[in-house]
Scaffold this motif. Structure first.
Motif, PDB file in Angstrom:
ATOM      1  N   ALA A 163       0.834  -1.204   0.000  1.00  0.00           N
ATOM      2  CA  ALA A 163       0.000   0.000   0.000  1.00  0.00           C
ATOM      3  C   ALA A 163       0.869   1.256   0.000  1.00  0.00           C
ATOM      4  N   VAL A 164       0.313   2.348  -0.519  1.00  0.00           N
ATOM      5  CA  VAL A 164       1.009   3.632  -0.577  1.00  0.00           C
ATOM      6  C   VAL A 164       0.234   4.646   0.251  1.00  0.00           C
ATOM      7  N   ALA A 165       0.934   5.389   1.098  1.00  0.00           N
ATOM      8  CA  ALA A 165       0.310   6.454   1.886  1.00  0.00           C
ATOM      9  C   ALA A 165       0.860   7.796   1.432  1.00  0.00           C
ATOM     10  N   GLN A 166      -0.024   8.758   1.298  1.00  0.00           N
ATOM     11  CA  GLN A 166       0.377  10.126   0.963  1.00  0.00           C
ATOM     12  C   GLN A 166      -0.247  11.040   2.006  1.00  0.00           C
ATOM     13  N   ILE A 167       0.583  11.778   2.731  1.00  0.00           N
ATOM     14  CA  ILE A 167       0.083  12.618   3.822  1.00  0.00           C
ATOM     15  C   ILE A 167       0.650  14.024   3.682  1.00  0.00           C
ATOM     16  N   ASN A 168      -0.248  14.999   3.633  1.00  0.00           N
ATOM     17  CA  ASN A 168       0.130  16.406   3.618  1.00  0.00           C
ATOM     18  C   ASN A 168      -0.034  16.973   5.021  1.00  0.00           C
ATOM     19  N   SER A 169       0.987  17.665   5.501  1.00  0.00           N
ATOM     20  CA  SER A 169       0.952  18.288   6.827  1.00  0.00           C
ATOM     21  C   SER A 169       1.305  19.755   6.668  1.00  0.00           C
ATOM     22  N   SER A 170       0.501  20.652   7.239  1.00  0.00           N
ATOM     23  CA  SER A 170       0.795  22.069   7.037  1.00  0.00           C
ATOM     24  C   SER A 170       0.205  22.927   8.142  1.00  0.00           C
ATOM     25  N   TRP A 171       1.007  23.926   8.558  1.00  0.00           N
ATOM     26  CA  TRP A 171       0.508  24.984   9.447  1.00  0.00           C
ATOM     27  C   TRP A 171       0.268  26.260   8.644  1.00  0.00           C
ATOM     28  N   ALA A 172       0.193  26.108   7.334  1.00  0.00           N
ATOM     29  CA  ALA A 172      -0.055  27.258   6.456  1.00  0.00           C
ATOM     30  C   ALA A 172      -1.135  26.886   5.449  1.00  0.00           C
ATOM     31  N   VAL A 173      -2.205  26.268   5.938  1.00  0.00           N
ATOM     32  CA  VAL A 173      -3.315  25.856   5.084  1.00  0.00           C
ATOM     33  C   VAL A 173      -4.624  26.179   5.804  1.00  0.00           C
ATOM     34  N   ARG A 174      -5.594  26.644   5.067  1.00  0.00           N
ATOM     35  CA  ARG A 174      -6.905  26.927   5.664  1.00  0.00           C
ATOM     36  C   ARG A 174      -7.807  25.718   5.484  1.00  0.00           C
ATOM     37  N   VAL A 175      -8.576  25.419   6.502  1.00  0.00           N
ATOM     38  CA  VAL A 175      -9.280  24.138   6.581  1.00  0.00           C
ATOM     39  C   VAL A 175     -10.549  24.142   5.737  1.00  0.00           C
ATOM     40  N   HIS A 176     -10.607  23.197   4.806  1.00  0.00           N
ATOM     41  CA  HIS A 176     -11.840  22.918   4.071  1.00  0.00           C
ATOM     42  C   HIS A 176     -12.078  21.411   4.154  1.00  0.00           C
ATOM     43  N   ARG A 177     -12.199  20.954   5.399  1.00  0.00           N
ATOM     44  CA  ARG A 177     -12.441  19.549   5.711  1.00  0.00           C
ATOM     45  C   ARG A 177     -13.425  19.512   6.867  1.00  0.00           C
ATOM     46  N   ASP A 178     -13.951  18.358   7.158  1.00  0.00           N
ATOM     47  CA  ASP A 178     -14.842  18.239   8.307  1.00  0.00           C
ATOM     48  C   ASP A 178     -14.062  18.281   9.619  1.00  0.00           C
ATOM     49  N   GLU A 179     -12.798  17.816   9.595  1.00  0.00           N
ATOM     50  CA  GLU A 179     -11.980  17.793  10.803  1.00  0.00           C
ATOM     51  C   GLU A 179     -10.557  18.219  10.468  1.00  0.00           C
ATOM     52  N   LEU A 180      -9.760  18.533  11.500  1.00  0.00           N
ATOM     53  CA  LEU A 180      -8.415  19.055  11.271  1.00  0.00           C
ATOM     54  C   LEU A 180      -7.490  18.008  10.668  1.00  0.00           C
TER      55      LEU A 180
END
Length: 387
Positions: free
Chosen positions: A260-277
């Motif tokens: 399996a392949v995992a791709q994870i973006n982590s950022s303290w410079a992004v505005r949230v457009h998701r249901d959770e953080l």
């Protein structure tokens, strides 16, 4: 009539409780919450009563916390606290750069240790702590709180039940906008954005991603990452501008054992457009799921719709409504408290406990290799580590 349970007091040195995480999650919502419940029932006629001994550098802050919660014991002298034979456990929630030295002192003093992550600023230091703990014969644990979140517990239920079939991929999105500190105060301490003070989102978050991926989907076998500093200047707690020398965003691709392949973006410079953080989408041959901190939604193969790409017409389907909520089926406690309870049982009853300093070292390893991958612009293998 049921006989009254005997109470056993366990004194815990808590270093770093003047910080947000150490105070709110570990002191108030974990150990003090246990005291409000009457202690931890060990199931053998004994109730374990945690007695915090607050440790830190700022005397006024320690005194204020102690007075607020009716705690009798606090000190700015870590060495004196570690020399006290009545203190059984040392807990560390300090800044990362100060952690290894204090943990090594606690291990040398014969204390069981429980600590926030990362356990050290580098893999060699993290492995050294694990070796010291092994040789000293003490109990040791590392906070891996996200495993105990309701959303990920539901996701693990799906994994364990074979819901996904063969897991193909994991997509993770984490982050939010941390204010620069000039026109609105920042939500995170300024040291997090200075590499010389142990800051950086790779050092902070890749250890989390390591244990989440390892426990739910398989060991990380390679990493390819791009770490960057999107916001180069910030303002500290005193309103003074400083150069942000640490990475505030990281984009990682992780190969997992099993394919399996995992791709994870982590950022303290992004505005949230998701249901959770934080959200993870898992796709498999038999079904998919999206899990956040508290919720988890799933879509089985048999209920998967058949979207057709047509850029000339507006979408007529509400894709979110085509997913089914995974039920709670149980009551979920605070994740930090749940892991504290497991560690305290491990100390008192020698029950199995796998989230130890070696597990913590795997997280430090992934962060170290992630930063090297970014610096060298290539994919790097992640070897297994052992003592």
């Amino acid at each position: 009539m049921t006989p009254k349970a005997a109470r056993r007091t366990v004194r815990i040195a808590m270093n770093g409780v003047t910080g947000r995480m150490g105070y709110r999650q570990h002191l108030v919502r974990s150990l003090l919450a246990l005291r409000e419940e009457g202690g931890l029932d060990l199931g053998d006629g004994t109730v374990l009563w945690p007695e915090p001994v607050l440790v830190g550098r700022r005397e006024p802050a320690l005194r204020a916390i102690a007075e607020r919660h009716g705690l009798a014991h606090w000190s700015t002298d870590l060495d004196a606290v570690l020399a006290d034979d009545t203190v059984e456990i040392y807990f560390d929630a300090q800044v990362t750069s100060a952690r290894q030295e204090s943990l090594a002192k606690a291990i040398a003093a014969g204390k069981h240790v429980y600590t926030e992550k990362p356990t050290s600023t580098g893999l060699s230091g993290a492995l050294e702590l694990a070796r010291l703990a092994r040789d000293a014969g003490i109990k040791h644990g590392v906070v891996q709180d996200k495993l105990f979140l309701p959303g990920l517990l539901k996701l693990k239920r799906l994994v364990d039940g074979g819901f996904f079939g063969r897991i193909l991929s994991v997509r993770g999105e984490f982050g939010y906008w941390v204010f620069e500190g000039d026109w609105q105060s920042a939500q995170r301490p300024s040291w997090n954005y200075r590499a010389e003070d142990g800051g950086g989102i790779v050092v902070d978050m890749f250890p989390h991603w390591e244990y989440v991926l390892h426990e739910l989907f398989g060991r990380v076998t390679s990493v390819q990452a791009l770490a960057t500093t999107h916001v180069p200047q910030r303002w500290d707690e005193g309103g003074k501008p400083y150069d942000a020398t640490a990475d505030d965003a990281a984009y990682g691709i992780f190969q997992l054992e099993g394919g399996a392949v995992a791709q994870i973006n982590s950022s303290w410079a992004v505005r949230v457009h998701r249901d959770e953080l934080v959200e993870f989408q898992v796709d498999g041959t038999e079904g998919s799921a999206v899990a956040g901190l508290r919720t988890c939604r799933a879509q089985h193969r048999a209920a998967t719709p058949k979207p057709v790409w047509n850029p000339d017409l507006p979408a007529t389907e509400s894709f979110r409504e085509q997913w089914q909520e995974v039920p709670d089926n149980t009551a979920f406690d605070n994740g930090f408290k749940a892991q504290w309870e497991l560690f305290l049982r491990h100390v008192a009853l020698d029950t199995p406990y796998r989230w130890d300093l070696l597990a913590g070292a795997r997280g430090v390893q992934l962060a170290e290799l992630g930063l090297r991958s970014s610096a060298e612009g290539r994919r790097i293998e992640v070897p297994e580590i052992a003592l």
